[in-house]
Design an enzyme around this catalytic site. Structure first.
Site, PDB file in Angstrom:
ATOM      1  N   GLY A   1     -26.400  -5.934  13.653  1.00 34.60           N
ATOM      2  CA  GLY A   1     -25.288  -6.194  14.574  1.00 34.60           C
ATOM      3  C   GLY A   1     -24.525  -4.897  14.804  1.00 34.60           C
TER       4      GLY A   1
ATOM      5  N   ARG B   1     -15.978 -16.680  19.178  1.00 29.56           N
ATOM      6  CA  ARG B   1     -15.581 -17.860  19.947  1.00 29.56           C
ATOM      7  C   ARG B   1     -15.114 -17.403  21.322  1.00 29.56           C
ATOM      8  NH1 ARG B   1     -11.259 -22.392  19.082  1.00 29.56           N
ATOM      9  NH2 ARG B   1     -12.583 -24.204  19.407  1.00 29.56           N
TER      10      ARG B   1
ATOM     11  N   ARG C   1     -15.947 -25.876  16.874  1.00 26.05           N
ATOM     12  CA  ARG C   1     -16.217 -25.104  15.650  1.00 26.05           C
ATOM     13  C   ARG C   1     -17.672 -25.349  15.210  1.00 26.05           C
ATOM     14  NH1 ARG C   1     -16.084 -25.671  10.357  1.00 26.05           N
ATOM     15  NH2 ARG C   1     -15.366 -23.920   9.151  1.00 26.05           N
TER      16      ARG C   1
ATOM     17  N   ASN D   1     -18.801 -13.958  10.270  1.00 28.09           N
ATOM     18  CA  ASN D   1     -18.021 -15.181  10.093  1.00 28.09           C
ATOM     19  C   ASN D   1     -18.738 -16.402  10.640  1.00 28.09           C
ATOM     20  OD1 ASN D   1     -15.609 -14.730   8.714  1.00 28.09           O
ATOM     21  ND2 ASN D   1     -14.693 -13.729  10.507  1.00 28.09           N
TER      22      ASN D   1
ATOM     23  N   ARG E   1      -5.035  -6.045   2.960  1.00 29.02           N
ATOM     24  CA  ARG E   1      -3.919  -6.459   3.823  1.00 29.02           C
ATOM     25  C   ARG E   1      -2.694  -6.770   2.969  1.00 29.02           C
ATOM     26  NH1 ARG E   1      -7.979 -10.069   7.613  1.00 29.02           N
ATOM     27  NH2 ARG E   1      -8.187  -8.546   9.279  1.00 29.02           N
TER      28      ARG E   1
ATOM     29  N   HIS F   1     -12.595 -17.444   2.552  1.00 31.89           N
ATOM     30  CA  HIS F   1     -12.022 -16.550   3.557  1.00 31.89           C
ATOM     31  C   HIS F   1     -11.516 -17.399   4.714  1.00 31.89           C
ATOM     32  CE1 HIS F   1     -11.368 -13.007   5.917  1.00 31.89           C
ATOM     33  NE2 HIS F   1     -12.201 -13.406   6.873  1.00 31.89           N
TER      34      HIS F   1
HETATM   35  P1  A3D Z   1     -19.198  -8.210  17.788  1.00 37.93           P
HETATM   36  O1  A3D Z   1     -18.574  -6.994  18.345  1.00 37.93           O
HETATM   37  O2  A3D Z   1     -19.379  -9.414  18.649  1.00 37.93           O
HETATM   38  O3  A3D Z   1     -20.637  -7.779  17.192  1.00 37.93           O
HETATM   39  C1  A3D Z   1     -21.598  -8.681  16.766  1.00 37.93           C
HETATM   40  C2  A3D Z   1     -22.944  -8.108  17.191  1.00 37.93           C
HETATM   41  O4  A3D Z   1     -23.977  -8.936  16.656  1.00 37.93           O
HETATM   42  C3  A3D Z   1     -23.142  -8.092  18.717  1.00 37.93           C
HETATM   43  O5  A3D Z   1     -23.343  -6.766  19.159  1.00 37.93           O
HETATM   44  C4  A3D Z   1     -24.372  -8.974  18.950  1.00 37.93           C
HETATM   45  O6  A3D Z   1     -25.206  -8.515  19.987  1.00 37.93           O
HETATM   46  C5  A3D Z   1     -25.055  -8.865  17.591  1.00 37.93           C
HETATM   47  N1  A3D Z   1     -26.020  -9.941  17.334  1.00 37.93           N
HETATM   48  C6  A3D Z   1     -25.952 -11.252  17.728  1.00 37.93           C
HETATM   49  N2  A3D Z   1     -27.069 -11.900  17.333  1.00 37.93           N
HETATM   50  C7  A3D Z   1     -27.835 -10.992  16.672  1.00 37.93           C
HETATM   51  C8  A3D Z   1     -29.090 -11.066  16.014  1.00 37.93           C
HETATM   52  N3  A3D Z   1     -29.794 -12.195  15.954  1.00 37.93           N
HETATM   53  N4  A3D Z   1     -29.570  -9.938  15.447  1.00 37.93           N
HETATM   54  C9  A3D Z   1     -28.885  -8.769  15.506  1.00 37.93           C
HETATM   55  N5  A3D Z   1     -27.685  -8.640  16.100  1.00 37.93           N
HETATM   56  C10 A3D Z   1     -27.175  -9.735  16.676  1.00 37.93           C
HETATM   57  O7  A3D Z   1     -18.420  -8.701  16.485  1.00 37.93           O
HETATM   58  P2  A3D Z   1     -17.611  -7.815  15.421  1.00 37.93           P
HETATM   59  O8  A3D Z   1     -18.394  -6.588  15.127  1.00 37.93           O
HETATM   60  O9  A3D Z   1     -16.201  -7.711  15.846  1.00 37.93           O
HETATM   61  O10 A3D Z   1     -17.655  -8.820  14.172  1.00 37.93           O
HETATM   62  C11 A3D Z   1     -18.863  -9.093  13.511  1.00 37.93           C
HETATM   63  C12 A3D Z   1     -18.726 -10.331  12.634  1.00 37.93           C
HETATM   64  O11 A3D Z   1     -17.801 -10.061  11.580  1.00 37.93           O
HETATM   65  C13 A3D Z   1     -18.166 -11.543  13.373  1.00 37.93           C
HETATM   66  O12 A3D Z   1     -18.828 -12.699  12.903  1.00 37.93           O
HETATM   67  C14 A3D Z   1     -16.700 -11.554  12.953  1.00 37.93           C
HETATM   68  O13 A3D Z   1     -16.121 -12.843  13.040  1.00 37.93           O
HETATM   69  C15 A3D Z   1     -16.814 -11.094  11.526  1.00 37.93           C
HETATM   70  N6  A3D Z   1     -15.603 -10.569  10.897  1.00 37.93           N
HETATM   71  C16 A3D Z   1     -15.443 -10.821   9.583  1.00 37.93           C
HETATM   72  C17 A3D Z   1     -14.314 -10.370   8.935  1.00 37.93           C
HETATM   73  C18 A3D Z   1     -14.127 -10.654   7.481  1.00 37.93           C
HETATM   74  O14 A3D Z   1     -13.151 -10.253   6.898  1.00 37.93           O
HETATM   75  C19 A3D Z   1     -15.110 -11.452   6.758  1.00 37.93           C
HETATM   76  C20 A3D Z   1     -13.335  -9.657   9.636  1.00 37.93           C
HETATM   77  C21 A3D Z   1     -13.533  -9.402  10.985  1.00 37.93           C
HETATM   78  C22 A3D Z   1     -14.679  -9.879  11.630  1.00 37.93           C
END
Ligand code: A3D
Length: 320
Positions: free
Chosen positions: A9, A84, A95, A127, A158, A182
């Protein structure tokens, strides 16, 4: 330094990871897989590689839409997910719909890891954190030391920042711990919060601490509202990198991680945010700490929420 680290990702969090891993010289080769067309992963790595002479680091890159780029990675950081956002008909996914989409993605991620780097240590960030890491553990079928989630480092960071700001001290002086799932039920552990080794209550009164703890629980949402689109991405990436560095340099660092409990805190087989020692072999030991009666009660509520999520995952997976 590792030979090869893979990021799954390459979105907002993955983008920061891909800059930092070569810049901090954590790996000779960075692998990035992202399904986004036309070939976002390759584009992102080319951009970073093109700037590497300016910042001054040498690295090689394996990037693409297929999981084969992860071949022989020693460490994987998983950020793959879908946020979302409105569907084509303008309505928001429920959800459950969102969870089912993200579980399908996690199935692909798990298979990609099993096929290409079955021995890699895996840190998952995507997430809903507790659900995704639980599903990954079903697919990877690992011992608990080589698969765990990043959430507690960020939630604790935080808490540390808000305490430092209110007390007028350096963030480096504040130690804090956030346990549990979380989400809204996470439990900031006031009894473990210290400023330069001194109890936090010497610096801040109960009312201020309660407000800080409530803000900590909602801190992710606060950033989402301010950004307008997307969620926090720099601090989650830095938090995962703290875990990665503890592994690469065998630091034996005590960090809050989402680990599969095997009896600790009265939980068996579920992932829960707990303090743990992180070193070369991954999550090396879960530490059980004494909690106040109030904290035990709040952790009990959080454990129930985690159990509910795991049951939801089992039922959705059965229907996929
Ligand atoms: P985002 O910028 O949407 O990046 C996610 C990437 O995953 C995108 O570029 C998609 O193309 C890619 N993707 C989707 N399906 C696939 C697949 N099958 N194989 C490979 N890549 C794929 O999201 P983000 O970078 O902002 O966040 C990433 C994740 O972290 C999300 O689920 C957020 O909700 C989560 N997150 C978690 C926290 C925690 O503290 C746990 C905090 C902030 C975000």
């Amino acid at each position: 330094m590792f030979d090869k680290i893979g990021v799954i990702g390459g979105g907002m969090i993955g983008g920061v990871l891909c800059q930092e891993i070569p810049k901090r010289r954590l790996a000779r080769t960075l692998a990035l897989v992202d399904i986004a067309p036309p070939d976002m992963a390759k584009g992102k790595c080319l951009d970073i590689a093109a700037g590497s002479s300016v910042v001054g680091f040498d690295a090689s890159y394996d990037a693409g839409k297929g999981y084969e780029v992860l071949k022989d990675c020693q460490l994987i950081i998983n950020t793959a997910g879908v946020p979302r956002k409105p569907k084509p008909d303008g309505t928001l996914p429920t959800r459950e719909e969102l969870l089912s989409i993200n579980l399908r993605i996690t199935n692909a991620v798990g298979e990609g890891i099993n096929e290409n780097c079955p021995k890699a240590i895996v840190i998952s960030i995507a997430n809903p954190l507790d659900a995704i890491v639980y599903r990954l553990s079903q697919i990877l079928g690992r011992n608990r030391d080589t698969l765990f989630g990043m959430a507690g480092v960020l939630d604790s960071a935080r808490y540390r920042y808000f305490v430092a700001e209110a007390a007028g001290v350096s963030v480096e002086n504040v130690e804090a711990l956030v346990l549990g799932g979380h989400g809204d039920t996470m439990v900031p552990i006031r009894s473990a919060c210290r400023i330069a080794g001194m109890p936090v209550n010497l610096f801040l009164n109960d009312e201020t601490l309660t407000a800080i703890e409530n803000r900590t629980r909602k801190a992710g949402g606060e950033v989402v509202k301010l950004l307008g689109t997307g969620s926090a991405f720099v601090s989650p990436a830095w938090s995962a990198l703290e875990m990665a560095e503890a592994i690469i340099y065998d630091k034996k660092k005590v960090l809050a991680v989402s680990a599969r409990c095997e009896g600790e805190y009265g939980v068996d087989g579920l992932f829960l945010g707990v303090p743990a020692i992180v070193g070369a072999s991954g999550m090396e030991k879960v530490i059980e700490i004494p909690l106040t009666e109030g904290e035990k009660k709040l952790l009990g509520v959080s454990i129930e929420a985690v159990k509910k999520t795991a049951a939801e995952v089992d039922s959705i997976v059965a229907s996929l």
